[in-house]
Design a protein around this motif. Structure first.
Motif, mmCIF file in Angstrom:
data_model
loop_
_atom_site.group_PDB
_atom_site.id
_atom_site.type_symbol
_atom_site.label_atom_id
_atom_site.label_comp_id
_atom_site.label_asym_id
_atom_site.label_seq_id
_atom_site.Cartn_x
_atom_site.Cartn_y
_atom_site.Cartn_z
ATOM 1 N N TRP A 226 57.162 26.670 16.321
ATOM 2 C CA TRP A 226 57.138 26.907 17.764
ATOM 3 C C TRP A 226 55.770 26.545 18.317
ATOM 4 C CZ3 TRP A 226 61.574 28.578 20.209
ATOM 5 C CH2 TRP A 226 62.595 29.010 19.371
ATOM 6 N N LYS A 227 55.718 25.518 19.127
ATOM 7 C CA LYS A 227 54.477 25.119 19.772
ATOM 8 C C LYS A 227 54.100 26.171 20.819
ATOM 9 C CE LYS A 227 54.464 20.842 20.964
ATOM 10 N NZ LYS A 227 54.752 19.598 21.748
ATOM 11 N N ILE A 228 52.873 26.650 20.774
ATOM 12 C CA ILE A 228 52.404 27.604 21.786
ATOM 13 C C ILE A 228 51.873 26.803 22.975
ATOM 14 C CG2 ILE A 228 50.735 29.412 22.333
ATOM 15 C CD1 ILE A 228 50.883 30.336 19.445
ATOM 16 N N LEU A 229 52.613 26.835 24.062
ATOM 17 C CA LEU A 229 52.258 26.055 25.244
ATOM 18 C C LEU A 229 51.140 26.707 26.043
ATOM 19 C CD1 LEU A 229 55.880 25.165 26.434
ATOM 20 C CD2 LEU A 229 54.336 23.759 25.048
ATOM 21 N N GLY A 230 51.081 28.004 26.013
ATOM 22 C CA GLY A 230 50.039 28.719 26.746
ATOM 23 C C GLY A 230 50.170 30.211 26.546
ATOM 24 N N THR A 231 49.045 30.906 26.640
ATOM 25 C CA THR A 231 49.015 32.364 26.517
ATOM 26 C C THR A 231 48.208 32.946 27.656
ATOM 27 O OG1 THR A 231 47.053 32.279 25.092
ATOM 28 C CG2 THR A 231 49.206 32.305 23.995
ATOM 29 N N LYS A 232 48.580 34.130 28.092
ATOM 30 C CA LYS A 232 47.853 34.777 29.179
ATOM 31 C C LYS A 232 47.938 36.289 29.003
ATOM 32 C CE LYS A 232 47.178 34.166 34.175
ATOM 33 N NZ LYS A 232 46.060 33.218 34.009
ATOM 34 N N LEU A 233 46.831 36.978 29.266
ATOM 35 C CA LEU A 233 46.766 38.424 29.106
ATOM 36 C C LEU A 233 46.289 39.070 30.400
ATOM 37 C CD1 LEU A 233 44.925 38.515 25.646
ATOM 38 C CD2 LEU A 233 47.393 38.387 26.062
ATOM 39 N N LYS A 234 46.724 40.328 30.599
ATOM 40 C CA LYS A 234 46.301 41.057 31.804
ATOM 41 C C LYS A 234 46.261 42.545 31.504
ATOM 42 C CE LYS A 234 47.742 42.051 36.608
ATOM 43 N NZ LYS A 234 46.456 41.650 37.242
ATOM 44 N N THR A 235 45.245 43.223 32.028
ATOM 45 C CA THR A 235 45.181 44.676 31.930
ATOM 46 C C THR A 235 44.793 45.259 33.286
ATOM 47 O OG1 THR A 235 42.880 44.534 31.140
ATOM 48 C CG2 THR A 235 44.603 44.766 29.474
ATOM 49 N N GLN A 236 45.284 46.460 33.515
ATOM 50 C CA GLN A 236 45.002 47.176 34.764
ATOM 51 C C GLN A 236 45.110 48.657 34.462
ATOM 52 O OE1 GLN A 236 47.252 45.904 38.313
ATOM 53 N NE2 GLN A 236 47.714 48.075 38.664
ATOM 54 N N PHE A 237 44.039 49.415 34.672
ATOM 55 C CA PHE A 237 44.028 50.808 34.221
ATOM 56 C C PHE A 237 45.047 51.667 34.960
ATOM 57 C CE2 PHE A 237 42.557 55.225 34.251
ATOM 58 C CZ PHE A 237 42.552 55.451 32.883
ATOM 59 N N SER A 238 45.751 52.484 34.199
ATOM 60 C CA SER A 238 46.702 53.443 34.758
ATOM 61 C C SER A 238 46.850 54.613 33.809
ATOM 62 C CB SER A 238 48.064 52.783 34.980
ATOM 63 O OG SER A 238 49.030 53.764 35.322
ATOM 64 N N ASN A 239 47.006 55.821 34.384
ATOM 65 C CA ASN A 239 47.271 57.027 33.604
ATOM 66 C C ASN A 239 48.753 57.329 33.483
ATOM 67 O OD1 ASN A 239 44.892 58.238 32.560
ATOM 68 N ND2 ASN A 239 44.264 58.828 34.627
ATOM 69 N N ASN A 240 49.593 56.451 34.009
ATOM 70 C CA ASN A 240 51.027 56.748 34.067
ATOM 71 C C ASN A 240 51.709 56.705 32.707
ATOM 72 O OD1 ASN A 240 51.017 57.224 36.808
ATOM 73 N ND2 ASN A 240 51.377 55.095 37.326
ATOM 74 N N ILE A 241 51.095 56.068 31.721
ATOM 75 C CA ILE A 241 51.564 56.156 30.330
ATOM 76 C C ILE A 241 50.338 56.537 29.502
ATOM 77 C CG2 ILE A 241 52.778 55.018 28.444
ATOM 78 C CD1 ILE A 241 53.638 52.858 30.395
ATOM 79 N N ARG A 242 50.428 57.622 28.778
ATOM 80 C CA ARG A 242 49.223 58.105 28.095
ATOM 81 C C ARG A 242 49.576 58.850 26.813
ATOM 82 N NH1 ARG A 242 43.839 58.713 30.482
ATOM 83 N NH2 ARG A 242 42.574 59.984 29.108
ATOM 84 N N ASN A 243 48.649 58.811 25.859
ATOM 85 C CA ASN A 243 48.748 59.575 24.621
ATOM 86 C C ASN A 243 47.327 59.985 24.247
ATOM 87 O OD1 ASN A 243 48.853 60.430 21.927
ATOM 88 N ND2 ASN A 243 50.570 59.102 21.453
ATOM 89 N N ASN A 244 47.033 61.272 24.290
ATOM 90 C CA ASN A 244 45.668 61.756 24.093
ATOM 91 C C ASN A 244 45.336 62.132 22.654
ATOM 92 O OD1 ASN A 244 44.764 61.512 26.755
ATOM 93 N ND2 ASN A 244 45.681 63.460 27.343
#
Length: 378
Positions: A226-244
């Protein structure tokens, strides 16, 4: 980030290890309802006085409508279904024995290596990309590296449910830069260990599994890859899913038994905020790569919630996706965190012909999201 022809990374093969035990919704509901009845009896006085709300029953219909999940695989079934325990019970292993998470990863890795015709000694690096690491150090990846007899280097990374796609881009970057020719990304997940099975709104969400992805330089890849044509990542802080949960919890007054030391989420907020974020990310990345949505034969989306996947795919494609366009494994595996989109890719990609394009996409706590556009070769 786009690949250049000289250093193009590809996916040579994937591997999957599935636990031997499966729990149906009916079994899970029976266990939860028995626990709820006991809790209500033990707290009858407080409930009658209005100080506490009674625990309401769960149901098969509720679970399937809320999530699309019908069953899940787990490493330990008896502990989860015991109303007096409601958690997996796994015996601690001595340091001299391979840890259970590493053992799961090794099973999946061996399948990927076998499919690619690759000897472990030809692999340069191992990345263990997962949500639910069983310890801080030594790195799980180094233990997997040792068990397989791989030279080079290894490290762990955790970006919750997006760990696999973040791991794929990291591996691809090693290939692009010339720092490695073959990188093994493993995603072992014992999600049942962090799930609160006494929370009616989430007791059904997670399952256990391990996947592996072999990312390599195009010039050493097997004929079919499988040729990898492109990759992209993104993060945005949120407390709506959490495990302490963590080692610092030893100093917390309530200790590790507190509910917020397990998985918690604001499900409606997650749905409302993540769906548009992911759909917009996919659309923008496909535009950057010059790949119209109509050219995508399939999207292997993170297996979090059937309703989320349905809405994301419809926003990207402009119509409700068919099972062929956006397959699901959620019904039998449940949410397996980082491994979800890789299971879908592993199980639903054999029908691709040379030139067919698809998308591996993850999204989860953080928030985090990753897109990996691929094209079948050979």
């Amino acid at each position: 980030m786009e690949s250049t022809a000289l250093t193009r990374p590809v996916i040579s093969a994937t591997g999957l290890w599935t636990p031997p035990h499966s729990i149906s919704n009916a079994e899970l509901v029976q266990s939860y309802n028995a626990w709820a009845d006991t809790w209500n009896r033990e707290n009858e006085a407080e409930i009658k006085s209005g100080l506490m709300e009674p625990k309401t029953h769960s149901s098969v219909e509720f679970i399937e409508k809320a999530s699309g999940i019908k069953s899940r695989y787990v490493v330990n079934k008896d502990g989860v279904l015991d109303p007096d325990i409601m958690a997996p019970r796994l015996p601690e292993r001595p340091n001299e024995q391979i840890s259970i998470l590493a053992e799961m990863a090794v099973h999946a890795a061996r399948e990927a290596l076998k499919k690619a015709g690759r000897d472990p000694k030809d692999v340069n690096a191992v990345i263990c990309a997962a949500s639910n690491m069983q310890r801080a150090y030594p790195a799980m990846a180094i233990e997997v590296q040792d068990a397989l007899g791989i030279e080079g280097f290894a490290f762990d990374m955790n970006v919750a449910c997006s760990s696999a796609t973040f791991g794929i881009q990291t591996a691809a970057d090693f290939i692009r830069s010339g720092n490695a020719k073959s990188v093994l990304v493993v995603n072992p997940e014992i999600c049942s260990g962090h799930l609160n099975f006494t929370d009616r709104d989430s007791h059904f969400i997670f399952g256990d599994v391990a996947t592996a992805v072999l990312v390599e330089a195009e010039d050493i890849a097997p004929k079919q890859h499988w040729k990898i044509l492109g990759t992209k990542l993104k993060t945005q802080f949120s407390n709506n899913i959490r495990n302490n949960f963590g080692f610092l919890n030893r100093t917390a007054p309530e200790g590790v038994g507190a509910p917020d030391k397990l998985f918690v989420q604001e499900g409606r907020k997650v749905f409302k905020e993540v769906v548009p974020m992911v759909a917009e990310m996919i659309t923008a990345h496909s535009s950057e790569l010059g790949i119209p949505a109509g050219e995508l034969k399939r999207m292997w989306l993170h297996q979090a919630n059937a309703n989320m996947n349905r809405l994301i795919s419809s926003k990207v494609l402009g119509h409700e996706a068919s099972d062929e366009e956006s397959p699901t494994v959620l019904d039998t595996y449940a949410n397996t965190s980082s491994a979800g989109s890789i299971i879908a890719f592993h199980k639903h990609s054999d029908d691709f012909r040379a030139g067919d394009k698809g998308l591996i996409c993850s999204f989860g706590a953080g928030y985090s999201a990753g897109t990996v556009f691929v094209e079948k070769v050979g």
